[in-house]
Write an enzyme that holds these catalytic residues in place. Structure first.
Site, PDB file in Angstrom:
ATOM      1  N   SER A 155      24.363 -84.504 -41.217  1.00 40.56           N
ATOM      2  CA  SER A 155      23.637 -84.413 -39.952  1.00 40.56           C
ATOM      3  C   SER A 155      23.182 -82.971 -39.774  1.00 40.56           C
ATOM      4  O   SER A 155      23.717 -82.055 -40.420  1.00 40.56           O
ATOM      5  CB  SER A 155      24.558 -84.804 -38.786  1.00 40.56           C
ATOM      6  N   TYR A 215      32.651 -84.315 -34.015  1.00 39.34           N
ATOM      7  CA  TYR A 215      31.602 -84.952 -34.820  1.00 39.34           C
ATOM      8  C   TYR A 215      31.000 -83.944 -35.793  1.00 39.34           C
ATOM      9  O   TYR A 215      30.827 -84.222 -36.983  1.00 39.34           O
ATOM     10  CB  TYR A 215      30.529 -85.518 -33.902  1.00 39.34           C
TER      11      TYR A 215
END
Length: 260
Positions: free
Chosen positions: A144, A157
């Protein structure tokens, strides 16, 4: 002479896409199928995996479905044992608990780590062992932009995505001599079930859109091109990389546009 027309041809290759029931995983399955791969659509949601696999077959591809929870180590090992001829692995599953770190509970921390990091570790290492024996293969994991840049409420995350990137780099170094390539993709904001809570808040949605150079969110199919590329011979000398598909987010993050 090398046939450049076959750079992106995946005919005769078997690909396992985990998380294929929706979002980026579904797009990855559709993209590789369109380029000739036999795609095994795996997902916790067996009905969703079956839906995608059926649609691949109905549009001239070769798709099959598999129920798989990557938090189940035995299930992952059994799946990989049955796929001794696997050419491509695409790992997409992830969850997010949006909270400041000081408010995050240990249970929430463990839940995010168990899927995003440990589950991805299970998949990549199990596939890596199989591919190393064959002397070829491509492993693709979804990292990501959060592997590089973060915001309040994204700490755990982001840590998992940074961990996924570093595992990809390490595995690329370790498996390179066996002919196995390992790469990560770093999407920006993509309109998927994972980001549905943001999509429901128009102010938040628009703020994210304005953060990229293109001024919008990505759709899942816009990530599929990077997957096909990394799976194919077009990327035969590409390993240990992070391919950003972020609309320029990381290039312009934190920018100020002056009134010139």
């Amino acid at each position: 002479m090398f046939d450049y027309r076959k750079l992106f041809d995946l005919s005769g290759r078997k690909a396992l896409v985990v998380g294929a029931g929706s979002g980026i995983g579904e797009a990855a399955a559709r993209g590789m199928s369109a380029h000739g791969a036999e795609v095994i659509c795996a997902d916790m949601n067996a009905d969703a995996a079956e839906r995608v696999a059926k649609s691949l077959s109905e549009t001239g591809g070769h798709g099959s479905a598999l129920a798989l929870d990557i938090r189940d180590g035995d299930a992952v090992l059994q799946t990989m044992a049955a796929l001794s001829d696997l050419d491509v692995l695409v790992s997409t599953p992830a969850i997010n608990v949006r909270k400041p770190l000081l408010q995050m509970t240990e249970d929430e921390f463990d839940r995010v780590i168990a899927l995003n990091l440990k589950g991805t570790f299970r998949l990549m290492t199990a596939a890596g062992r199989t591919m190393a024996k064959r002397g070829r293969g491509s492993i693709i994991a979804m990292a990501s932009i959060r592997a590089l840049t973060v915001e309040p409420g994204q700490g755990v995350y982001a840590a998992t995505k940074a961990g996924v990137l570093q595992m990809c780099r390490t595995l690329a170094a370790e498996l390179g001599p066996q002919g196995v390539r390992v790469n990560a993709i770093g999407p920006g904001v993509v309109d998927t079930p994972l980001t549905a809570p943001i999509s429901a808040n128009r102010e938040w949605y628009d703020a994210y859109a304005k953060k990229s150079a293109l001024g919008r969110w990505a759709q899942p199919h816009e990530i599929a091109g990077a997957v096909v590329y990394l799976a194919s011979d077009a990327a035969s000398f590409v390993t240990g990389t992070l391919t950003l598909v972020d609309g320029g987010w990381t290039a312009v993050d934190g920018r100020f546009t002056p009134p010139l």
